[in-house]
Scaffold this motif. Structure first.
Motif, PDB file in Angstrom:
ATOM      1  N   GLY A   1       0.476  -1.566   0.214  1.00 31.96           N
ATOM      2  CA  GLY A   1      -0.592   0.135  -0.376  1.00 31.96           C
ATOM      3  C   GLY A   1       0.767   0.864   0.002  1.00 31.96           C
ATOM      4  N   GLY A   2       1.169   1.339   0.843  1.00 31.97           N
ATOM      5  CA  GLY A   2       2.781   2.735   0.826  1.00 31.97           C
ATOM      6  C   GLY A   2       3.720   2.749  -0.410  1.00 31.97           C
ATOM      7  N   ARG A   3       3.644   1.787  -1.108  1.00 29.71           N
ATOM      8  CA  ARG A   3       4.664   1.935  -2.425  1.00 29.71           C
ATOM      9  C   ARG A   3       3.203   2.593  -3.481  1.00 29.71           C
ATOM     10  N   LEU A   4       2.482   1.655  -3.554  1.00 32.69           N
ATOM     11  CA  LEU A   4       1.301   3.023  -4.289  1.00 32.69           C
ATOM     12  C   LEU A   4       0.250   3.896  -4.304  1.00 32.69           C
ATOM     13  N   ARG A   5       0.571   4.193  -2.721  1.00 30.35           N
ATOM     14  CA  ARG A   5       0.479   5.487  -2.633  1.00 30.35           C
ATOM     15  C   ARG A   5       1.807   6.272  -3.099  1.00 30.35           C
ATOM     16  N   ALA A   6       2.626   5.614  -2.722  1.00 31.93           N
ATOM     17  CA  ALA A   6       4.226   7.147  -3.509  1.00 31.93           C
ATOM     18  C   ALA A   6       3.814   7.147  -4.974  1.00 31.93           C
ATOM     19  N   LEU A   7       3.307   5.734  -5.868  1.00 29.00           N
ATOM     20  CA  LEU A   7       3.697   5.743  -7.338  1.00 29.00           C
ATOM     21  C   LEU A   7       2.571   6.680  -7.368  1.00 29.00           C
TER      22      LEU A   7
ATOM     23  N   ASP B   1       9.501  20.389  -5.607  1.00 27.11           N
ATOM     24  CA  ASP B   1       8.337  19.823  -5.544  1.00 27.11           C
ATOM     25  C   ASP B   1       8.115  18.205  -5.219  1.00 27.11           C
ATOM     26  N   LEU B   2       8.909  17.672  -6.678  1.00 28.82           N
ATOM     27  CA  LEU B   2       8.422  16.166  -6.130  1.00 28.82           C
ATOM     28  C   LEU B   2       9.409  15.397  -4.782  1.00 28.82           C
ATOM     29  N   VAL B   3      10.303  16.301  -4.637  1.00 22.44           N
ATOM     30  CA  VAL B   3      11.410  15.676  -3.210  1.00 22.44           C
ATOM     31  C   VAL B   3      10.175  15.756  -2.345  1.00 22.44           C
TER      32      VAL B   3
ATOM     33  N   THR C   1      10.825   7.164 -11.826  1.00 20.45           N
ATOM     34  CA  THR C   1      11.959   6.624 -10.582  1.00 20.45           C
ATOM     35  C   THR C   1      12.254   7.246  -8.937  1.00 20.45           C
ATOM     36  N   LEU C   2      13.195   8.297  -9.220  1.00 25.44           N
ATOM     37  CA  LEU C   2      13.060   9.501  -8.590  1.00 25.44           C
ATOM     38  C   LEU C   2      12.443   9.089  -7.189  1.00 25.44           C
ATOM     39  N   THR C   3      10.886   9.251  -7.455  1.00 29.03           N
ATOM     40  CA  THR C   3       9.761   8.375  -6.291  1.00 29.03           C
ATOM     41  C   THR C   3       9.914   7.621  -5.770  1.00 29.03           C
ATOM     42  N   MET C   4      10.143   6.568  -6.457  1.00 31.83           N
ATOM     43  CA  MET C   4       9.897   5.012  -5.893  1.00 31.83           C
ATOM     44  C   MET C   4      11.029   5.283  -5.512  1.00 31.83           C
ATOM     45  N   ALA C   5      12.687   5.604  -5.629  1.00 30.51           N
ATOM     46  CA  ALA C   5      13.976   5.037  -4.247  1.00 30.51           C
ATOM     47  C   ALA C   5      13.421   6.335  -3.398  1.00 30.51           C
ATOM     48  N   LEU C   6      12.904   6.695  -2.824  1.00 31.13           N
ATOM     49  CA  LEU C   6      13.324   7.776  -2.136  1.00 31.13           C
ATOM     50  C   LEU C   6      12.260   7.610  -1.165  1.00 31.13           C
ATOM     51  N   HIS C   7      10.894   6.946  -1.452  1.00 29.04           N
ATOM     52  CA  HIS C   7      10.199   6.169  -1.082  1.00 29.04           C
ATOM     53  C   HIS C   7      10.720   4.703  -0.358  1.00 29.04           C
ATOM     54  N   GLU C   8      11.634   4.066  -0.883  1.00 29.47           N
ATOM     55  CA  GLU C   8      11.827   3.093  -0.293  1.00 29.47           C
ATOM     56  C   GLU C   8      13.121   3.747   1.074  1.00 29.47           C
ATOM     57  N   LEU C   9      13.952   4.196   0.245  1.00 27.45           N
ATOM     58  CA  LEU C   9      14.752   4.974   1.928  1.00 27.45           C
ATOM     59  C   LEU C   9      13.447   5.333   2.988  1.00 27.45           C
TER      60      LEU C   9
ATOM     61  N   ILE D   1      16.802   0.385  -5.196  1.00 28.78           N
ATOM     62  CA  ILE D   1      16.950   1.506  -5.430  1.00 28.78           C
ATOM     63  C   ILE D   1      19.044   1.827  -5.968  1.00 28.78           C
ATOM     64  N   GLU D   2      19.616   0.320  -5.740  1.00 25.50           N
ATOM     65  CA  GLU D   2      21.204   0.346  -6.819  1.00 25.50           C
ATOM     66  C   GLU D   2      20.662   0.226  -8.338  1.00 25.50           C
ATOM     67  N   ARG D   3      19.679   0.083  -8.362  1.00 25.36           N
ATOM     68  CA  ARG D   3      19.737  -0.321 -10.333  1.00 25.36           C
ATOM     69  C   ARG D   3      17.841   0.163 -10.449  1.00 25.36           C
ATOM     70  N   CYS D   4      17.831   1.833 -10.329  1.00 24.13           N
ATOM     71  CA  CYS D   4      16.978   2.237 -10.558  1.00 24.13           C
ATOM     72  C   CYS D   4      17.606   2.886 -12.116  1.00 24.13           C
ATOM     73  N   LEU D   5      18.710   3.144 -12.345  1.00 20.50           N
ATOM     74  CA  LEU D   5      18.845   3.472 -13.457  1.00 20.50           C
ATOM     75  C   LEU D   5      18.422   2.871 -14.575  1.00 20.50           C
ATOM     76  N   GLY D   6      19.165   3.890 -15.465  1.00 18.31           N
ATOM     77  CA  GLY D   6      18.454   2.899 -17.084  1.00 18.31           C
ATOM     78  C   GLY D   6      19.793   2.785 -17.779  1.00 18.31           C
ATOM     79  N   GLY D   7      20.872   2.322 -17.152  1.00 20.56           N
ATOM     80  CA  GLY D   7      22.393   1.627 -17.809  1.00 20.56           C
ATOM     81  C   GLY D   7      22.909   2.246 -18.586  1.00 20.56           C
ATOM     82  N   GLU D   8      22.252   4.064 -18.863  1.00 19.09           N
ATOM     83  CA  GLU D   8      22.952   4.877 -19.491  1.00 19.09           C
ATOM     84  C   GLU D   8      24.260   5.031 -19.338  1.00 19.09           C
ATOM     85  N   ALA D   9      25.434   5.204 -20.295  1.00 21.22           N
ATOM     86  CA  ALA D   9      26.631   5.160 -19.550  1.00 21.22           C
ATOM     87  C   ALA D   9      27.051   6.082 -18.720  1.00 21.22           C
ATOM     88  N   GLY D  10      27.709   6.417 -18.251  1.00 22.20           N
ATOM     89  CA  GLY D  10      28.327   6.959 -16.493  1.00 22.20           C
ATOM     90  C   GLY D  10      27.419   7.079 -16.194  1.00 22.20           C
ATOM     91  N   ASP D  11      26.187   6.320 -15.949  1.00 20.74           N
ATOM     92  CA  ASP D  11      24.933   6.651 -14.772  1.00 20.74           C
ATOM     93  C   ASP D  11      25.580   5.760 -13.443  1.00 20.74           C
TER      94      ASP D  11
END
Length: 331
Positions: A178-184, A203-205, A235-243, A300-310
């Motif tokens: 429920g918490g994760r769905l509310r964050a989403l 505003d997002l944070v 992505t940021l919303t879900m990562a921050l919610h988990e943290l 959190i550790e894999r939240c990025l899309g795999g772009e070079a340098g991320d």
């Protein structure tokens, strides 16, 4: 019914009357007349003002030059079929306006007779460019919403699969889900407010943190004003919610003295502008490195899309958890 009311409507006769000519001249539609020889011999004022040409230039088949090259053969063929069959026709085509731009015209034509013999066609046209543009925009919007809905459902499915594990108590799993769905859902609301384009990072944070920091005194936000795209916002919303969830259970927000600092900045490198965001906890219970990785940590550790340098780095430092995000920032 009077005898006058039963008389058939004679279009050709009306065309020769001054009242009809005056009405046709000022009608807000394009009107032209084609004779029995299939050559056009009259255009109303609206038509001539639209094309910026004279009747002499448009007469015969001169007006056909104004049809968009991609629509010309189709229009000529459709009119020829209707003329041969003495039937009405209707089609959309592009006609060049006096400023050189092409506008979509919805055309309709009706044959008229004299003494029972086909005498020609009356054709009318309405500029429907704005209507077509609106329809196209609507189709794009619907397709985009369908795409986003599928993506959202995929995220929900992944959350459900990771949350409802066989070894997890159901009550705990339901609360977590429920918490994760509310964050989403909160993030979706922000995206809808901003037309699914960009969201102010602050505003997002702030919106994500507000439920777990009601007074606003334990989580400090610091960084410049900037916006992030829809995908990064989710992505940021879900990562921050988990943290936040972990901080409330085990970290700096699990006692009365802990604090969290969320800071961000931008920098310019050869590849373009980048966002560097840091989550840092202090004042909480002693930190120990977990034996395993749950859904939140893996996300959190894999939240990025795999772009070079991320890079997304989660560290369990002695004085508190630290998460550092380094990713490309879209313009």
């Amino acid at each position: 019914m009077s005898e006058r009311a039963t008389l058939p409507f004679d279009r050709a006769r009306c065309a020769d009357e001054p009242d009809f000519c005056e009405l046709a001249e000022v009608a807000p539609i394009l009107i032209r007349r084609t004779g029995a020889d299939r050559r056009d011999d009259w255009f109303n004022r609206t038509w001539l003002e639209f094309t910026g040409r004279s009747i002499a230039e448009e007469a015969g088949s001169g007006w056909i030059d104004g049809i968009h090259p991609e629509d010309r053969d189709r229009h000529v063929a459709a009119f020829a079929r209707a003329f041969d069959a003495c039937e009405p026709y209707a089609l959309d085509y592009r006609l060049r306006r006096r400023d050189g731009s092409y506008r979509w015209i919805a055309a309709k034509g009706e044959p008229f007779t004299r003494h029972g013999v086909l005498a020609g066609y009356w054709s009318s046209g309405t500029d429907i460019t704005e209507h077509r543009d609106a329809q196209h925009s609507q189709r794009v919007l619907i397709n985009d919403l369908n795409h986003r809905m599928k993506n959202t459902l995929t995220v929900v499915q992944a959350i459900a699969e990771q949350t409802f594990r066989a070894d997890r108590p159901m009550a705990d799993a339901i609360a977590c889900f429920g918490g994760r769905l509310r964050a989403l859902a909160s993030m979706q609301d922000q995206l809808v407010t901003n037309a699914w384009e960009t969201v102010p990072l602050r505003d997002l944070v702030a919106t994500t943190c507000a439920p777990l920091d009601p007074g606003g005194g334990r989580i400090r936000l610091e960084g410049p004003c900037l916006v992030v795209g829809a995908e990064m916002a989710v992505t940021l919303t879900m990562a921050l919610h988990e943290l936040l969830t972990n901080a409330v259970k085990y970290g700096a927000l699990s006692n009365h003295t802990g604090r969290v600092a969320i800071t961000w900045r931008t920098c310019v490198e050869a590849g373009g502008q980048r966002l560097r965001l840091v989550w840092k906890e202090r004042g909480g219970p002693a930190v120990s490195v977990p034996v395993g990785r749950g859904f939140g940590s893996r996300f959190i550790e894999r939240c990025l899309g795999g772009e070079a340098g991320d890079r997304s780095t989660l560290c369990f430092e002695a004085d508190g958890v630290r998460w550092a995000l380094d990713t490309a920032l879209s313009a």
